[in-house]
Design a protein around this motif. Structure first.
Motif, PDB file in Angstrom:
ATOM      1  N   ASN A   1      47.748 -22.600  47.003  1.00 40.32           N
ATOM      2  CA  ASN A   1      47.742 -22.284  48.180  1.00 40.32           C
ATOM      3  C   ASN A   1      46.530 -22.620  48.621  1.00 40.32           C
ATOM      4  O   ASN A   1      46.104 -22.655  49.507  1.00 40.32           O
ATOM      5  CB  ASN A   1      48.176 -20.898  47.678  1.00 40.32           C
ATOM      6  CG  ASN A   1      49.822 -20.460  47.708  1.00 40.32           C
ATOM      7  OD1 ASN A   1      50.547 -21.808  47.993  1.00 40.32           O
ATOM      8  ND2 ASN A   1      50.394 -20.091  48.197  1.00 40.32           N
TER       9      ASN A   1
ATOM     10  N   TRP B   1      57.824 -20.202  43.935  1.00 40.48           N
ATOM     11  CA  TRP B   1      57.291 -19.872  44.450  1.00 40.48           C
ATOM     12  C   TRP B   1      58.620 -19.645  45.491  1.00 40.48           C
ATOM     13  O   TRP B   1      58.282 -18.584  46.036  1.00 40.48           O
ATOM     14  CB  TRP B   1      56.203 -20.732  45.233  1.00 40.48           C
ATOM     15  CG  TRP B   1      55.616 -20.880  46.525  1.00 40.48           C
ATOM     16  CD1 TRP B   1      55.952 -21.792  47.245  1.00 40.48           C
ATOM     17  CD2 TRP B   1      55.098 -20.298  46.600  1.00 40.48           C
ATOM     18  NE1 TRP B   1      56.091 -21.217  48.639  1.00 40.48           N
ATOM     19  CE2 TRP B   1      54.992 -20.317  48.256  1.00 40.48           C
ATOM     20  CE3 TRP B   1      54.288 -18.723  46.965  1.00 40.48           C
ATOM     21  CZ2 TRP B   1      53.756 -19.435  49.680  1.00 40.48           C
ATOM     22  CZ3 TRP B   1      54.017 -17.915  47.954  1.00 40.48           C
ATOM     23  CH2 TRP B   1      53.294 -18.605  49.179  1.00 40.48           C
TER      24      TRP B   1
ATOM     25  N   TRP C   1      41.559 -20.215  52.877  1.00 42.27           N
ATOM     26  CA  TRP C   1      42.933 -20.437  52.269  1.00 42.27           C
ATOM     27  C   TRP C   1      43.363 -21.794  53.072  1.00 42.27           C
ATOM     28  O   TRP C   1      44.191 -21.344  54.054  1.00 42.27           O
ATOM     29  CB  TRP C   1      43.945 -19.723  50.987  1.00 42.27           C
ATOM     30  CG  TRP C   1      42.994 -18.963  50.669  1.00 42.27           C
ATOM     31  CD1 TRP C   1      41.950 -17.958  50.557  1.00 42.27           C
ATOM     32  CD2 TRP C   1      43.858 -18.340  49.346  1.00 42.27           C
ATOM     33  NE1 TRP C   1      41.994 -17.437  49.810  1.00 42.27           N
ATOM     34  CE2 TRP C   1      43.047 -17.549  48.826  1.00 42.27           C
ATOM     35  CE3 TRP C   1      45.254 -18.351  48.549  1.00 42.27           C
ATOM     36  CZ2 TRP C   1      43.644 -16.949  47.267  1.00 42.27           C
ATOM     37  CZ3 TRP C   1      45.466 -18.122  47.670  1.00 42.27           C
ATOM     38  CH2 TRP C   1      44.429 -17.176  47.258  1.00 42.27           C
TER      39      TRP C   1
ATOM     40  N   ARG D   1      46.706 -23.418  53.226  1.00 42.61           N
ATOM     41  CA  ARG D   1      48.028 -22.745  53.908  1.00 42.61           C
ATOM     42  C   ARG D   1      47.783 -21.855  54.391  1.00 42.61           C
ATOM     43  O   ARG D   1      49.081 -21.133  54.505  1.00 42.61           O
ATOM     44  CB  ARG D   1      49.228 -23.184  51.557  1.00 42.61           C
ATOM     45  CG  ARG D   1      49.187 -24.345  51.733  1.00 42.61           C
ATOM     46  CD  ARG D   1      50.094 -24.011  50.628  1.00 42.61           C
ATOM     47  NE  ARG D   1      50.521 -25.719  49.734  1.00 42.61           N
ATOM     48  CZ  ARG D   1      51.167 -25.796  50.584  1.00 42.61           C
ATOM     49  NH1 ARG D   1      52.561 -25.711  51.359  1.00 42.61           N
ATOM     50  NH2 ARG D   1      51.918 -28.112  50.203  1.00 42.61           N
TER      51      ARG D   1
ATOM     52  N   ALA E   1      52.702 -16.704  51.999  1.00 42.00           N
ATOM     53  CA  ALA E   1      51.320 -17.415  51.757  1.00 42.00           C
ATOM     54  C   ALA E   1      50.282 -16.838  51.927  1.00 42.00           C
ATOM     55  O   ALA E   1      49.091 -16.649  51.237  1.00 42.00           O
ATOM     56  CB  ALA E   1      51.449 -18.616  51.851  1.00 42.00           C
TER      57      ALA E   1
END
Length: 252
Positions: free
Chosen positions: A41, A64, A224, A226, A241
């Motif tokens: 991620n 996940w 991050w 993602r 996420a």
């Protein structure tokens, strides 16, 4: 590629109370799998591109997806954030998160429903609404389609506001009903008035300057990949996420 990420023993100890119970065959190494999920991620990788040190990519994906559907990652963040101890000030704001084409294939009735993706001047986006404490640590997160107004996010988040003295927000939150809701909860609003108001609204300009901390929080979350770019079609998975990024950056 960045150096591999591994959760430490103290971090695992804080997360373990939120793990679901294992039924039947024991789960594979939680530290390895969760560290791999965080690495993917943070760096915006496909799961099949994960380093071999984290094990099979199918294991990473299955964990996940299963834990995201159950809301495990969101509960981890909200559980640790509940220990914030904030008594003085919280802040509210929203930001746009760009949706990748893999998440925006909305052609047809089946694909476009419930994705929380909307068209704005900047393209296809999801909007993240957040409450943070005086240190810029996220306390509550909420996602909507990109074209949804700040009022909708405020209406969803106002019920979960902690007992504090002040709330800071930009003029996008200048609404009489919102000010009244804060007053009912014993919270003073530090929100500049909209330019259309006939009667100017007084607010503490010195206190308002501290609102940059929530902007810094959004910037750190968007580090991050993602989070900055939405690849996930399911909004619940995408919110997981964001919650995971907030958890690692601020609460571990």
């Amino acid at each position: 590629m960045s150096e591999l990420f591994w959760l430490s023993d103290p971090q695992m100890a804080r997360l373990e109370p939120f793990f679901p119970k294992s039924h039947g065959k024991p789960r594979v190494d939680d530290r390895r799998v969760l560290s791999g999920i965080i690495f993917i991620n943070r760096n915006g990788l496909r799961r099949r591109d994960a380093p071999a040190a984290y094990g099979p990519h199918k294991t990473l994906y299955n964990r996940w997806k299963r834990w995201s559907d159950k809301g495990i990652f969101a509960r981890m963040m909200s559980g640790l954030a509940a220990e914030h101890g904030e008594e003085k000030t919280v802040m509210i704001d929203a930001t746009y998160l760009k949706a990748h084409r893999t998440a925006t294939s909305m052609g047809g009735e089946k694909g476009g429903r419930g994705r929380l993706i909307g068209r704005t001047k900047g393209g296809m986006n999801t909007k993240l609404h957040a409450i943070c404490d005086s240190q810029g640590r996220p306390l509550n997160l909420f996602v909507t389609a990109g074209q949804v107004s700040d009022y909708i996010g405020a209406r969803a988040l106002v019920r979960s506001l902690p007992k504090v003295d002040w709330l800071l927000g930009d003029r996008g939150y200048d609404a009489d009903w919102f000010r009244d809701a804060l007053k009912d909860k014993g919270i003073r609003a530090c929100i500049p008035g909209r330019k259309q108001r006939k009667k100017p609204v007084k607010y503490d300009k010195r206190r308002y300057k501290r609102r940059n901390r929530i902007e810094i929080m959004f910037g750190r979350l968007k580090d991050w990949r993602r989070v900055a770019t939405r690849y996930d079609r399911c909004p619940k998975v995408f919110l997981s996420a964001i919650a995971l990024a907030a958890l690692v950056i601020y609460w571990l």
